[in-house]
Design an enzyme around this catalytic site. Structure first.
Site, PDB file in Angstrom:
ATOM      1  N   PRO A 136       0.740  -1.227   0.013  1.00  0.00           N
ATOM      2  CA  PRO A 136       0.024  -0.030  -0.093  1.00  0.00           C
ATOM      3  C   PRO A 136       0.607   1.325  -0.008  1.00  0.00           C
ATOM      4  O   PRO A 136       0.517   2.212  -0.739  1.00  0.00           O
ATOM      5  CB  PRO A 136      -0.681  -0.158   1.326  1.00  0.00           C
ATOM      6  CG  PRO A 136      -0.995  -1.657   1.604  1.00  0.00           C
ATOM      7  CD  PRO A 136       0.257  -2.210   1.234  1.00  0.00           C
ATOM      8  N   ALA A 138       4.283   1.064  -0.833  1.00  0.00           N
ATOM      9  CA  ALA A 138       5.591   1.036  -1.545  1.00  0.00           C
ATOM     10  C   ALA A 138       5.092   0.719  -2.901  1.00  0.00           C
ATOM     11  O   ALA A 138       5.138  -0.656  -3.210  1.00  0.00           O
ATOM     12  CB  ALA A 138       6.448  -0.078  -0.778  1.00  0.00           C
ATOM     13  N   TRP A 164      -2.092  -4.857  -4.789  1.00  0.00           N
ATOM     14  CA  TRP A 164      -2.053  -5.018  -6.265  1.00  0.00           C
ATOM     15  C   TRP A 164      -1.777  -6.397  -6.830  1.00  0.00           C
ATOM     16  O   TRP A 164      -0.800  -6.450  -7.889  1.00  0.00           O
ATOM     17  CB  TRP A 164      -1.521  -3.719  -7.049  1.00  0.00           C
ATOM     18  CG  TRP A 164      -1.933  -2.585  -6.461  1.00  0.00           C
ATOM     19  CD1 TRP A 164      -1.008  -1.475  -5.816  1.00  0.00           C
ATOM     20  CD2 TRP A 164      -2.865  -1.989  -6.726  1.00  0.00           C
ATOM     21  NE1 TRP A 164      -1.491  -0.586  -5.459  1.00  0.00           N
ATOM     22  CE2 TRP A 164      -2.965  -0.582  -5.963  1.00  0.00           C
ATOM     23  CE3 TRP A 164      -4.255  -2.074  -7.154  1.00  0.00           C
ATOM     24  CZ2 TRP A 164      -4.156   0.161  -5.827  1.00  0.00           C
ATOM     25  CZ3 TRP A 164      -5.171  -1.241  -7.110  1.00  0.00           C
ATOM     26  CH2 TRP A 164      -5.104  -0.034  -6.492  1.00  0.00           C
ATOM     27  N   GLY A 347     -19.818   5.903 -32.639  1.00  0.00           N
ATOM     28  CA  GLY A 347     -20.898   5.608 -31.384  1.00  0.00           C
ATOM     29  C   GLY A 347     -20.751   4.044 -30.993  1.00  0.00           C
ATOM     30  O   GLY A 347     -20.858   3.763 -30.128  1.00  0.00           O
ATOM     31  N   GLU A 370       3.911  -3.496 -13.278  1.00  0.00           N
ATOM     32  CA  GLU A 370       5.299  -3.821 -13.536  1.00  0.00           C
ATOM     33  C   GLU A 370       6.196  -2.671 -13.873  1.00  0.00           C
ATOM     34  O   GLU A 370       7.117  -2.626 -14.697  1.00  0.00           O
ATOM     35  CB  GLU A 370       5.497  -5.144 -14.351  1.00  0.00           C
ATOM     36  CG  GLU A 370       4.684  -6.420 -13.743  1.00  0.00           C
ATOM     37  CD  GLU A 370       5.134  -7.585 -14.858  1.00  0.00           C
ATOM     38  OE1 GLU A 370       6.275  -7.566 -15.326  1.00  0.00           O
ATOM     39  OE2 GLU A 370       4.311  -8.453 -14.601  1.00  0.00           O
ATOM     40  N   THR A 372       5.473   1.991 -13.541  1.00  0.00           N
ATOM     41  CA  THR A 372       4.809   2.758 -14.633  1.00  0.00           C
ATOM     42  C   THR A 372       5.848   3.161 -15.667  1.00  0.00           C
ATOM     43  O   THR A 372       6.922   2.947 -15.485  1.00  0.00           O
ATOM     44  CB  THR A 372       4.343   3.901 -13.816  1.00  0.00           C
ATOM     45  OG1 THR A 372       5.527   4.794 -13.176  1.00  0.00           O
ATOM     46  CG2 THR A 372       3.361   3.668 -12.443  1.00  0.00           C
TER      47      THR A 372
END
Length: 390
Positions: A136, A138, A164, A347, A370, A372
């Protein structure tokens, strides 16, 4: 509109065996994966039976030694397999990449005894892996992780939370980076933790904008005990293992991104050829032709970039810079190509009746996972200019 089947990618493969392998993968992708992709993503359903099929077919251990049930294929071939799978469904392609990443620490840094004990089941025994580095607090600064492993006799006791985590809560094993020493990268050690270990639990899966069929969740370690025989590498070597894993893993993300972009291009070409406006197919209009040409060029450039990096890896040469470049370019290309595909369909592209809106939502996460794309630029800059001044 007439049905226009996409043309297979014209691949340069090193051996007849590789060509047969890609043909098998394409057949599985078209028969078992693509037809159910939209429905299962909409229902947030993970296709575990597909991964069992891939394991039974020898496709979950392609880059690893045949001695332990792997396919001993070069990365040049393995990545093109990932691309084919991701073209059919990103959840599957990315899932295979994550599983391969989770097995890397053991395959590359484990002892012969550890490899013999665990790799066969991981590579061909139906098991599914997950990789636990982020926390969370790191994410990009992974060296600041706080999950701890404390030695207790001939065991380690792990406490902390990872975030994650792809396959979080459904994986059979987790490769976990935990702090065993001082602050910073040199105090981190890698462990192989069973998915059913006492004290290991998963939070509810995250509610995501895309890849809804692939569970992503926090993993909690509350006094999880593992033997020292599940420590990978030396104490304090965990961050080195993590970075080495990510170099290879970033190539997997790059290949998956090109697979997703290829799916979007195929859909856009089919629509442009069949949709009539002003008395002729919209693909006859120069503006659309230029847009599709740019999409195809980005895809071909990305494919060439990830394959060039893979060939460096296969030759035993440094490839970290090229892996970062491939991850950066290919995932940015996927975002651009999928957005342009939505534009081409107009559309209709904004509705769930066509898959391009899902492709666009899925593409976004590839610029984040992996490392950003901002981190990739830092990696590339350090290779070219050296570390930043302090």
């Amino acid at each position: 509109m007439p049905d226009r089947a996409p043309q297979p990618v014209d691949r340069q493969l090193p051996t007849d065996e590789a060509r047969e392998l890609l043909s098998l993968v394409r057949d599985i992708a078209q028969r078992e994966i693509a037809p159910k992709a939209a429905e299962e993503e909409d229902a947030s359903r993970f296709p575990r039976e597909v991964f069992t099929l891939l394991s039974d077919s020898g496709l979950l251990g392609l880059p690893y030694d045949t001695e332990y049930g792997g396919g001993e294929q070069p990365y040049e071939v393995y990545l093109q397999v990932l691309e084919e799978l991701a073209t059919a469904r990103l959840t599957v392609g990315l899932g295979v990449s994550v599983h391969t990443l989770a097995a890397y620490g053991l395959a590359r840094f484990g002892t012969k005894e550890q490899q013999a004990a665990h790799l066969p089941a991981m590579l061909g025994g139906g098991l599914l892996g997950a990789y636990c580095l982020s926390e969370p607090a790191a994410g990009s600064d992974a060296a600041s992780l706080r999950t701890k492993a404390v030695r207790n006799g001939d065991s380690w006791v792990i406490d902390g939370t990872k975030s994650w985590i792809t396959h979080g809560g459904i994986a059979d094993f987790y490769t976990v980076m935990a702090r065993t020493g001082a602050d910073g990268p040199r105090g981190i050690t890698a462990f192989l933790v069973p998915g059913d270990a006492e004290g290991l639990s998963a939070a509810a899966p995250e509610k995501k904008m895309g890849m809804k069929g692939s569970p992503t969740a926090q993993i909690h370690f509350d006094g999880v005990r593992v033997g020292d025989d599940r420590r990978l590498g030396e104490e304090g070597q965990g961050f080195t293992i993590a970075l080495s894993s990510l170099d290879a893993g970033r190539l997997g993300i790059a290949a998956c991104a090109i697979g997703l972009a290829q799916a979007a291009l195929d859909e856009a070409v089919a629509y442009a050829a069949g949709r009539q406006q002003f008395g002729r197919p919209i693909g006859d209009f120069q503006g659309l032709r230029f847009l599709i040409a740019d999409m195809a060029t980005r895809i071909e450039a990305g494919r060439a970039l990830y394959l060039a990096a893979a060939r460096l890896r296969d030759a035993g040469r440094p490839f970290s810079k090229q892996a970062a470049m491939a991850k950066l370019h290919c995932t940015d290309a996927a975002m651009k190509v999928t957005t342009d595909a939505v534009q081409i369909l107009g559309g209709y592209g904004y509705t769930a009746d066509f898959p391009v809106e899902r492709y666009m939502r899925e593409a976004k996460v590839l610029q984040i996972v992996e490392g950003t794309n901002q981190i990739q630029r830092l990696v590339i800059g350090r290779h070219l200019l050296g570390p930043e001044s302090r």
